[in-house]
Design an enzyme around this catalytic site. Structure first.
Site, PDB file in Angstrom:
ATOM      1  N   GLU A 197       1.006  -1.008  -0.176  1.00  0.00           N
ATOM      2  CA  GLU A 197       0.271   0.331   0.065  1.00  0.00           C
ATOM      3  C   GLU A 197       0.410   1.217   0.329  1.00  0.00           C
ATOM      4  OE1 GLU A 197      -2.765   0.005  -0.601  1.00  0.00           O
ATOM      5  OE2 GLU A 197      -3.946  -1.841   0.257  1.00  0.00           O
ATOM      6  N   ARG A 242       0.815   3.946  -3.292  1.00  0.00           N
ATOM      7  CA  ARG A 242       0.388   4.910  -2.785  1.00  0.00           C
ATOM      8  C   ARG A 242       1.405   6.096  -2.773  1.00  0.00           C
ATOM      9  NH1 ARG A 242      -5.682   4.328  -0.090  1.00  0.00           N
ATOM     10  NH2 ARG A 242      -5.794   1.610   0.112  1.00  0.00           N
ATOM     11  N   ASP A 297      -5.643  -9.876  -7.729  1.00  0.00           N
ATOM     12  CA  ASP A 297      -5.868  -9.231  -9.147  1.00  0.00           C
ATOM     13  C   ASP A 297      -4.410  -9.137  -9.313  1.00  0.00           C
ATOM     14  OD1 ASP A 297      -5.050  -7.676  -6.609  1.00  0.00           O
ATOM     15  OD2 ASP A 297      -7.302  -6.358  -6.821  1.00  0.00           O
ATOM     16  N   GLU A 352     -12.712  -0.287 -10.185  1.00  0.00           N
ATOM     17  CA  GLU A 352     -12.342  -0.901 -11.143  1.00  0.00           C
ATOM     18  C   GLU A 352     -12.872  -0.712 -12.377  1.00  0.00           C
ATOM     19  OE1 GLU A 352      -9.751  -1.566  -7.712  1.00  0.00           O
ATOM     20  OE2 GLU A 352     -12.154  -1.277  -7.234  1.00  0.00           O
ATOM     21  N   THR A 373      -1.237   0.583  -9.924  1.00  0.00           N
ATOM     22  CA  THR A 373      -2.864   0.206  -9.973  1.00  0.00           C
ATOM     23  C   THR A 373      -3.316   1.234  -9.039  1.00  0.00           C
ATOM     24  OG1 THR A 373      -3.400  -1.879  -8.837  1.00  0.00           O
ATOM     25  CG2 THR A 373      -1.356  -0.558  -7.522  1.00  0.00           C
TER      26      THR A 373
END
Length: 658
Positions: A217, A221, A366, A539, A627
């Protein structure tokens, strides 16, 4: 009986109250002339909020419970007199009661639509200008979201828009919302807000904190956000221009310096016995930490969704170690010899071996697949090993996970919780809806379908992949159409035949979703009560963006606009709170969850903005989006970098040859 304050009473503590009081006194002046007279920054913000709610008005309201077309001054006409109004009100109430419009909670929906005037006055977009107007609505939503955060929780890592407060994830804050939003502010040309964010990063942000953070994360980010801000500020200096980051200025490398400092700390995650990164890192101690859950295993997706960020940083700094350690992870995962390119969702950092056999493209699985094809594109298609792995995995998805629903033959991607030899579970996380866009991106390389089909490299398989992307996009849109609010639940189950139909089976889903509550297509969808929350996830709009850019089919834009209106209608928070995720997206009125995810700003609103923008803004054949929707440039590796590994040889069944 105690006295209860009515819900529509004005808040005397709300910071907007003073602004409204000042402006109401001069409400006969238009918003434009008020600014020209030196109304100040806050007045401009307040006008923007009012314009968002009712774009045609020229006078500011007194409070939110007042009608936005309320006359600013002068004698009241006959239809405004109390007696006439009272009589009209009785007639209206009688008609409403007689027609049953208050049934099934519809009064809440109607009330919301009336507040946001453009929602029910909307007409079909017919020109580029119409889409640019819609894009402005997205900008205004970003401004409302950001200004609410700035007002009530500035500098905090979490924002709770209903209770109007924030919370730190580390003693001094990590800039979770601020850094994640930088490139969105740039793309939308929100210069004053970007300046505020940049000032906080310059004066308040420090990574030297005794705090454990999630490796994945924090990378996608924070590291990704800083790197994309550096890219946009240097390559697109006219986007939200700030002098301090111009070439030769003192703040020229602020974003890159902060990114390098963070990356040096995150590199501790790779110091595991196997080279598979640890799940967490202590920032101040430069130490990696084994996962406290899942029997100490790391998430496979999390360990393999660091590569775009560290490779781009390596290219910027020339420090090869960033590249080598991140890339080696993919080799270690591939050396496990996963069947048909489908990897279990857990892997041990201690041994480099998979834990369990659970196969899915939702959580924990994913973005492994997403980063295969994006690594191939990032280095201008010079690393074919990643394209090979992507193609193998997509064929594995077709073979083991794709099937069709029983009634309407919607295409779904299921799960294999007990491995490829176990039963197919007809469950799709909303997260799986990244796949339609990623499949289309992989087929054309970022070109439009029309352009790509002219290339000699185009194949029948590429045609089939685009068709699969279209079918999955339809299913993901159905997840939204199924819910009462028009916003998808976190997880959707599907009714499928037993045994499941193979991917090769004939199928033809309906082109449109019949709005009849008893329409046959609805029998195929099933959202469990505990899965009905909506977290403002990106998404589906992400895939709509890719599908629009690649196919040119305007229905994807239309679906996106309908989705955006649902977000505006059902997630808006009263009293200037911005927007919130929902506890249950299948009831009206929905219950707000009192949390605004940072990806609402970093991804969801950004993808809406790009969906409604001209195609030359961030052209897909020139950039890759990580992502977390942070844009990076495609680049040539040069002499310093290369693909430093080769796949182990396999037999015709995909088994590694010893």
């Amino acid at each position: 009986m105690s006295f209860a304050i009515p819900k529509n009473a004005p808040s005397f503590t709300n910071p907007q109250r003073q602004i409204e009081d000042r402006l109401w006194a001069a409400s006969g002046v238009t918003a434009r002339s008020a600014r020209a007279a030196g109304g100040g920054v806050l007045e401009g913000v307040q006008d923007k909020v009012g314009g968002f709610l009712h774009p045609d008005r020229t006078a500011l309201p007194m409070y939110k419970d007042k009608p936005y077309a309320y006359a600013p001054s002068g004698r009241r006409p006959a239809y405004r007199k109390k007696r006439v109004l009272g009589l009209l009100m009785l007639v209206v109430l009688g008609v409403v009661w007689y027609t049953g419009l208050f049934a099934d909670h519809q009064e809440a929906a109607v009330g919301k639509l009336n507040q946001w005037g453009w929602l029910n006055a909307d007409t079909k977009a017919k020109s580029k200008a119409d889409w640019l107007k819609r894009r402005e609505r997205v900008v205004e939503a970003m401004e409302l979201s950001w200004d609410a955060y700035s007002r009530y929780a500035w500098g905090y890592d979490e924002f709770h828009p209903v209770s109007k407060n924030g919370r730190h994830m580390a003693p001094k804050g990590l800039g979770w919302i601020i850094i994640d939003s930088l490139d969105t502010l740039m793309l939308m040309n929100l210069t004053s807000r970007l300046t505020h964010a940049r000032e906080w990063i310059s004066t308040s942000l420090t990574w030297d904190q005794d705090q454990d953070v999630n490796t994945f994360e924090t990378t996608i980010r924070m590291l990704g956000g800083l790197l994309s801000a550096y890219y946009l500020s240097t390559e697109y200096p006219n986007l939200a221009p700030i002098k301090d980051d111009d070439q030769g200025q003192p703040g020229e490398d602020l974003y890159l310096e902060k990114a390098k400092d963070l990356a040096d700390r995150l590199m501790a995650a790779f110091d595991s016995p196997s080279g598979i990164p640890f799940a967490s890192v202590n920032l101040a101690k430069f130490t990696g930490l084994i996962s406290h859950d899942d029997l100490g295993a790391s998430s496979t997706a999390e360990t393999t969704t660091l590569q775009l960020e560290f490779k781009y940083l390596a290219k910027l700094t020339g420090e090869k170690d960033f590249w080598d350690k991140a890339e080696r992870v993919i080799q270690l995962v591939d050396d496990n010899g996963a069947k048909d390119g489908l990897v279990p969702i857990y892997i041990y950092a201690t041994t480099g071996k998979f834990r369990g056999e659970n196969i899915r493209l939702g959580s924990r699985g994913d973005s492994y697949y997403e980063y295969l094809i994006k690594q191939y594109l990032q280095t201008n298609k010079k690393e074919p090993v990643y394209q090979e792995m992507w193609r193998e995995a997509l064929q594995g998805v077709r073979k083991h996970l794709v099937t069709y629903t029983e009634t309407s033959q919607f295409t779904i991607i299921g799960e294999r919780p007990s491995g490829l030899g176990g039963d197919l579970s007809p469950k799709m996380d909303h997260l799986v809806c990244f796949m339609p866009g990623t499949i289309a991106l992989a087929a054309t390389g970022g070109l439009s379908e029309e352009e790509a089909k002219k290339l000699p490299s185009w194949t029948k398989q590429d045609d089939a992949d685009i068709q699969l992307a279209r079918e999955l996009m339809q299913t993901c849109w159905g997840m939204y159409k199924y819910m009462a609010t028009g916003l998808a639940g976190e997880i959707t189950y599907f009714n499928i035949p037993k045994p499941p139909l193979p991917e090769s089976a004939p199928h033809m889903a309906p082109a449109d979703f019949d709005p009849d509550p008893k329409a046959p297509w609805r029998k195929d969808f099933d959202v469990h009560k505990f899965d009905s929350h909506n977290l403002q996830r990106p998404e589906t709009v992400e895939s709509l963006f890719y599908m629009w850019r690649i196919t040119g089919d305007t229905k994807y834009r239309d679906w996106g606009w309908e989705m955006f209106k649902s977000f505006m209608n059902y997630t808006a928070v009263e009293d200037g709170g911005g927007f919130s995720s929902l506890n249950d997206a299948n009831v009206i009125p929905p219950v707000l969850r009192d949390n605004m995810e940072s990806f609402w700003l970093a991804e969801t609103l950004k993808y809406f903005y790009l969906l409604f923008s001209p195609n030359d803004l961030l052209p897909l054949d020139k950039i890759v989006l990580n992502t977390e929707a942070h844009p990076f440039p495609r680049f040539d590796m040069g002499p310093l970098f290369s693909t430093g590994w080769k796949r182990k040889p396999r037999d015709k069944d995909g088994n590694i040859l010893v």
